[in-house]
Design an enzyme around this catalytic site. Structure first.
Site, mmCIF file in Angstrom:
data_model
loop_
_atom_site.group_PDB
_atom_site.id
_atom_site.type_symbol
_atom_site.label_atom_id
_atom_site.label_comp_id
_atom_site.label_asym_id
_atom_site.label_seq_id
_atom_site.Cartn_x
_atom_site.Cartn_y
_atom_site.Cartn_z
ATOM 1 N N TYR A 115 -24.330 44.885 46.080
ATOM 2 C CA TYR A 115 -23.798 46.175 45.637
ATOM 3 C C TYR A 115 -23.301 46.975 46.822
ATOM 4 C CZ TYR A 115 -25.916 45.768 40.972
ATOM 5 O OH TYR A 115 -26.252 45.380 39.700
ATOM 6 N N TYR A 154 -28.835 38.110 42.249
ATOM 7 C CA TYR A 154 -29.386 38.546 43.542
ATOM 8 C C TYR A 154 -30.897 38.734 43.456
ATOM 9 C CZ TYR A 154 -29.048 43.111 41.236
ATOM 10 O OH TYR A 154 -29.162 44.141 40.339
ATOM 11 N N ARG A 164 -32.358 38.863 39.794
ATOM 12 C CA ARG A 164 -31.614 39.335 38.630
ATOM 13 C C ARG A 164 -30.564 38.298 38.258
ATOM 14 N NH1 ARG A 164 -31.044 43.937 36.572
ATOM 15 N NH2 ARG A 164 -31.312 42.612 34.788
ATOM 16 N N HIS A 167 -25.146 40.162 35.948
ATOM 17 C CA HIS A 167 -25.092 41.163 34.873
ATOM 18 C C HIS A 167 -24.118 42.271 35.232
ATOM 19 C CE1 HIS A 167 -28.035 42.821 37.704
ATOM 20 N NE2 HIS A 167 -27.648 44.000 37.285
ATOM 21 N N HIS A 169 -23.644 46.429 34.324
ATOM 22 C CA HIS A 169 -24.245 47.610 33.704
ATOM 23 C C HIS A 169 -23.191 48.352 32.882
ATOM 24 C CE1 HIS A 169 -27.911 47.659 36.326
ATOM 25 N NE2 HIS A 169 -27.109 47.023 37.166
#
Lengths: 249, 204
Positions: A115, A154, A164, A167, A169
């Protein structure tokens, strides 16, 4: 509401939320929830005008690249690195009716699972051409679409070796503030979905499956981008027939 | 056999996670150039009618530690008690007031803060007046489904005393968890996610 719609706005109260379908507040396997979960019973009551109403976002606020994460942060002539995908679907309510004019905001990691955020510490590389945010407003049929790169999985600090699954959000505004929803979309066939403590906060397997977007071969653009279809369902609302009118007095 | 209702299930909520700023307030987390402004930053302009106030608060977890990675959103009527929403059938709200705001809790001091106007009264379903209030919704890492509550005002004691929602709170000492304390034009309400001072959250 879109300008060319001749439908009357709806004023009915929303269906009670099925709290057993959602994750409970306290889910110890997702450790952060332990100190952030209310312990008292929620105060339950039928929605008032304060929850039945909600803000409106016009199509005019959406920029040309807002639904193109491959290009909306990229330098001119460049693009984000990763598997090119299109995510599309409809926003419906529990009655199956399209929710038009719904604002969707999405955010995600880059193709390496990193991110763009100062609290992010994963060693995967930043992509200089990828910001990770986008938004769209649904049309009269409740449809939306955006283009992005498939996010990478990640690791995250929870258990010793928790990861995770890939995905995206989603934040969703319907027509009433009671419909406000944030969720996450997963990808068909990912074996990591079922290992994830955040996914597994949801008790019902069928509810988890509602968050998994299938590969949509029909909408895949040859020689360009694969498509995934993700429909979102917001709370439905009652017809106002036989109800005391809000305008009251 | 009988007819089917054909109802769909609501999409399950998932936590907003630690990187919620990327999606909802990208400029706040230094992702610049995608959107001109973060949505919900400005609620009023020079023409907005009503008493200018500041509404702020902090969010504490069960160990009384500040939650500095949350997003707070508020929704409120204008100074005349009208919502700027198509579902508002009682009249037309002030066009210079959206009624909606969004603010991350500050990474240092933990405050969310809104420059807004004091909301007017709106009716409960049976016509009784509700005390002036602001709807508050909180999401953050560790919160699996967004938390709804309300912000009432300490200088509205008379209206608060007959507010239909506040009257529903069984444990009367908990009413104050929804009442912001006034200091000049600033109203402050701290939110406690759990513990003896836990805020009353709503299933509404």
């Amino acid at each position: 509401m879109s300008a060319n719609s001749n439908k009357q706005p709806e004023t009915g109260g929303f269906f009670a939320r099925d709290r057993a379908w959602h994750a409970p507040a306290l889910t110890p396997e997702y450790k952060t929830s332990i100190l952030r979960s209310p312990q008292r019973a929620l105060l339950s009551l039928d929605g008032t005008i304060s929850e039945i109403t909600g803000p409106v976002f016009g199509h005019s606020m959406i920029g040309e690249l807002d639904n193109d994460l491959i290009h909306n942060y990229a330098r001119p002539g460049e693009s984000a690195i990763g598997e090119r995908i299109i995510v599309h679907g409809r926003v419906l309510d529990e009655r199956g009716q399209p929710v038009r004019g719904a604002l969707l905001e999405f955010w995600q990691a880059n193709a390496g699972g990193r991110y763009r955020h100062k609290k992010e510490t994963y060693l995967a590389a930043i992509d200089p051409n990828f910001g990770g945010c986008g938004r769209a407003i649904t049309d009269d049929d409740g449809r939306y679409a955006f283009r992005t790169v498939k996010p990478g999985p990640y690791p995250w600090p929870n258990g010793v070796n928790d990861w995770r699954p890939a995905h995206i959000h989603f934040s969703v505004f319907g027509h009433g503030f009671a419909q406000r929803l944030i969720t996450q979309m997963y990808f068909e066939g990912d074996p990591m979905i079922w290992k994830c403590p955040i996914v597994n906060t949801i008790p019902d397997r069928k509810a988890i499956e509602q968050l998994i977007a299938p590969l949509d071969w029909g909408q895949t653009i040859p020689m360009d981008a694969r498509a995934y279809k993700f429909d979102i369902v917001l709370r439905g609302r009652r017809s106002t027939l036989f109800e005391n009118r809000l305008e009251g007095n | 056999m009988m007819q089917e209702l054909h109802r769909l299930k609501e999409t399950p909520s998932q936590t907003a996670g630690p990187y919620v700023h990327i999606g909802l307030t990208p400029n706040y987390c230094d992702i610049r150039g995608v959107y001109d402004d973060d949505l919900g930053t400005t609620m009023v302009n020079d023409q907005t009618l009503g008493e200018r106030i500041t509404v702020r608060g902090r969010i504490f977890d069960g160990a009384d530690t500040l939650v500095r990675d949350a997003i707070a959103e508020i929704w409120q009527p204008d100074s005349a008690g009208l919502y700027n929403s198509p579902s508002e059938m009682r009249g037309t709200a002030d066009p210079n007031f959206t009624g909606w705001g969004r603010c991350p809790t500050n990474a240092e001091n933990g405050y969310f803060q809104f420059e807004t106007i004091k909301p007017g009264k709106v009716p409960f379903k049976d016509g009784r007046p509700m005390a002036p209030h602001i709807t508050l919704w909180i999401v953050a890492r560790g919160i699996n489904i967004g938390l709804h509550t309300r912000i009432y005002f300490s200088d509205e004691a008379e209206a608060n005393a007959i507010d239909p929602l506040l009257l529903r709170i069984e444990h009367r000492q908990r009413v104050e968890t929804m009442v912001a304390q006034k200091d000049g034009s600033i109203y402050t309400l701290d939110i406690h996610l759990q513990g003896p001072k836990e805020t009353v959250f709503l299933d509404i």
